[in-house]
Design a protein around this motif. Structure first.
Motif, PDB file in Angstrom:
ATOM      1  N   TYR A 168       0.833  -1.316  -0.149  1.00  0.00           N
ATOM      2  CA  TYR A 168       0.040   0.015  -0.119  1.00  0.00           C
ATOM      3  C   TYR A 168       0.775   1.246   0.024  1.00  0.00           C
ATOM      4  O   TYR A 168       2.216   1.277   0.484  1.00  0.00           O
ATOM      5  CB  TYR A 168      -0.853  -0.106   1.029  1.00  0.00           C
ATOM      6  CG  TYR A 168      -2.074  -1.139   1.227  1.00  0.00           C
ATOM      7  CD1 TYR A 168      -3.108  -0.960   0.722  1.00  0.00           C
ATOM      8  CD2 TYR A 168      -1.723  -2.421   1.973  1.00  0.00           C
ATOM      9  CE1 TYR A 168      -3.971  -2.098   0.575  1.00  0.00           C
ATOM     10  CE2 TYR A 168      -2.478  -3.181   2.012  1.00  0.00           C
ATOM     11  CZ  TYR A 168      -3.748  -3.060   1.202  1.00  0.00           C
ATOM     12  OH  TYR A 168      -4.625  -4.085   1.429  1.00  0.00           O
ATOM     13  N   CYS A 180      -3.479   3.742  -1.708  1.00  0.00           N
ATOM     14  CA  CYS A 180      -3.414   3.207  -2.954  1.00  0.00           C
ATOM     15  C   CYS A 180      -2.955   1.696  -2.754  1.00  0.00           C
ATOM     16  O   CYS A 180      -1.941   1.556  -1.994  1.00  0.00           O
ATOM     17  CB  CYS A 180      -2.849   4.022  -4.050  1.00  0.00           C
ATOM     18  SG  CYS A 180      -3.580   5.554  -4.650  1.00  0.00           S
ATOM     19  N   LYS A 185      -5.375   1.572  -7.260  1.00  0.00           N
ATOM     20  CA  LYS A 185      -6.713   2.024  -6.746  1.00  0.00           C
ATOM     21  C   LYS A 185      -6.668   2.695  -5.609  1.00  0.00           C
ATOM     22  O   LYS A 185      -5.790   2.289  -4.736  1.00  0.00           O
ATOM     23  CB  LYS A 185      -7.320   0.550  -6.757  1.00  0.00           C
ATOM     24  CG  LYS A 185      -8.628   0.488  -5.987  1.00  0.00           C
ATOM     25  CD  LYS A 185      -9.551  -0.738  -5.887  1.00  0.00           C
ATOM     26  CE  LYS A 185     -10.901  -0.555  -5.388  1.00  0.00           C
ATOM     27  NZ  LYS A 185     -11.387  -1.948  -5.177  1.00  0.00           N
ATOM     28  N   TYR A 187      -8.154   4.517  -1.952  1.00  0.00           N
ATOM     29  CA  TYR A 187      -8.913   4.280  -0.901  1.00  0.00           C
ATOM     30  C   TYR A 187      -9.014   5.565   0.041  1.00  0.00           C
ATOM     31  O   TYR A 187      -7.977   6.001   0.209  1.00  0.00           O
ATOM     32  CB  TYR A 187      -8.463   2.885  -0.216  1.00  0.00           C
ATOM     33  CG  TYR A 187      -8.461   1.753  -0.770  1.00  0.00           C
ATOM     34  CD1 TYR A 187      -9.452   0.798  -0.682  1.00  0.00           C
ATOM     35  CD2 TYR A 187      -7.404   1.467  -1.488  1.00  0.00           C
ATOM     36  CE1 TYR A 187      -9.344  -0.323  -1.434  1.00  0.00           C
ATOM     37  CE2 TYR A 187      -7.347   0.393  -2.238  1.00  0.00           C
ATOM     38  CZ  TYR A 187      -8.170  -0.823  -2.098  1.00  0.00           C
ATOM     39  OH  TYR A 187      -8.185  -1.963  -2.982  1.00  0.00           O
ATOM     40  N   LYS A 191     -12.126   3.326   4.205  1.00  0.00           N
ATOM     41  CA  LYS A 191     -11.907   1.983   3.060  1.00  0.00           C
ATOM     42  C   LYS A 191     -10.915   1.589   3.352  1.00  0.00           C
ATOM     43  O   LYS A 191     -10.762   0.367   3.294  1.00  0.00           O
ATOM     44  CB  LYS A 191     -12.251   2.651   1.596  1.00  0.00           C
ATOM     45  CG  LYS A 191     -13.823   3.066   1.269  1.00  0.00           C
ATOM     46  CD  LYS A 191     -14.560   1.930   1.325  1.00  0.00           C
ATOM     47  CE  LYS A 191     -15.954   2.200   0.891  1.00  0.00           C
ATOM     48  NZ  LYS A 191     -16.828   0.894   0.939  1.00  0.00           N
ATOM     49  N   ALA A 192      -9.759   2.245   3.374  1.00  0.00           N
ATOM     50  CA  ALA A 192      -8.454   1.798   3.795  1.00  0.00           C
ATOM     51  C   ALA A 192      -8.532   0.820   4.864  1.00  0.00           C
ATOM     52  O   ALA A 192      -8.012  -0.243   5.088  1.00  0.00           O
ATOM     53  CB  ALA A 192      -7.284   2.686   3.813  1.00  0.00           C
ATOM     54  N   GLU A 195     -10.418  -2.241   4.192  1.00  0.00           N
ATOM     55  CA  GLU A 195      -9.658  -3.388   3.631  1.00  0.00           C
ATOM     56  C   GLU A 195      -8.384  -4.049   4.441  1.00  0.00           C
ATOM     57  O   GLU A 195      -8.475  -5.137   4.323  1.00  0.00           O
ATOM     58  CB  GLU A 195      -9.149  -2.497   2.369  1.00  0.00           C
ATOM     59  CG  GLU A 195      -8.093  -3.285   1.551  1.00  0.00           C
ATOM     60  CD  GLU A 195      -8.851  -4.192   0.721  1.00  0.00           C
ATOM     61  OE1 GLU A 195      -8.213  -5.175   0.154  1.00  0.00           O
ATOM     62  OE2 GLU A 195     -10.189  -3.984   0.501  1.00  0.00           O
TER      63      GLU A 195
END
Length: 223
Positions: A168, A180, A185, A187, A191-192, A195
């Motif tokens: 990441y 990313c 992609k 985040y 969201k990160a 994930e």
């Protein structure tokens, strides 16, 4: 205000704007990243260690590259360790940042050969000896999306970290963290966080299954 002062202010602002937009298209270039040990010392240790391998092995990568490290352009990458336990104990976007720290026994180096090809070399120090942990070829191609994102964010500074096999990147855009994955992609911090939690959960589940299988195998052997 005198005309001379106006001219001076204009020149200062012009220089600031020029510096603001003068981004390099090379990954990691211009990033002032501290390492706990001098890069040359690490390279010397690696070359010395891998120069002892057989000549037949030197025909192949990564052994061929490792013994020639001093011939290439090498720079440190902004690699940080991620404290999984600290994060997972109380997951939150803030805990992601709290869990990042400079490693004491690991260095991430970006190398460029004389033919222009690049590689990312992750080294680890075990028992006082530097060893190769992994090497990724054509690194600048792998993260070809990164310079563009940094340019949009108007920064050269970023942090790279791994969670298990996942890589990441973290940088700031308009004062807000942007994450990313290796594909580029993006985040949001929330969201990160989600994930990363999911990734830890998947690993925990995998380890539990492995443990169950091992227990069953041991039982069968005893029978």
């Amino acid at each position: 205000m005198s005309k001379y002062l106006v001219i001076i202010l204009f020149l200062v602002c012009s220089c600031m704007d020029k510096n603001k937009n003068s981004h390099s298209d090379k990954v990691g270039e211009g990033v002032n990243f501290p390492l706990t040990e001098d890069v040359n010392q690490i390279l010397d240790a690696l070359v010395e260690r891998y120069s002892t391998v057989s000549r037949s092995m030197l025909q192949y990568e990564p052994d061929k590259t490792l013994v020639e490290l001093k011939k290439f352009s090498i720079e440190a990458c902004p690699y940080y360790e991620f404290d999984v336990q600290k994060f997972y104990a109380a997951p939150s976007p803030a805990q992601i940042l709290e869990g990042l720290s400079l490693p004491q026994d690991k260095a991430c180096l970006l190398g460029k050969r004389t033919d222009g090809t690049t590689f990312l070399l992750i080294t680890i120090k075990e028992g006082g000896v530097w060893k190769m942990e992994s090497m990724i070829e054509d690194w600048e191609k792998v993260v070809s999306w990164l310079p563009g994102k940094l340019l949009q964010a108007d920064t050269r500074e970023y942090k790279m970290f791994t969670l298990y096999a996942m890589t990441y990147f973290l940088f700031y855009r308009d004062g807000e963290p942007v994450y990313c994955d290796l594909t580029g992609k993006e985040y949001t911090p929330d969201k990160a966080c989600e994930e990363l939690v999911n990734e830890v959960n998947r690993m925990n589940l995998y380890q539990e299954k492995v443990k169950e299988m091992k227990s069953k195998t041991d039982t069968d052997l005893k029978l």
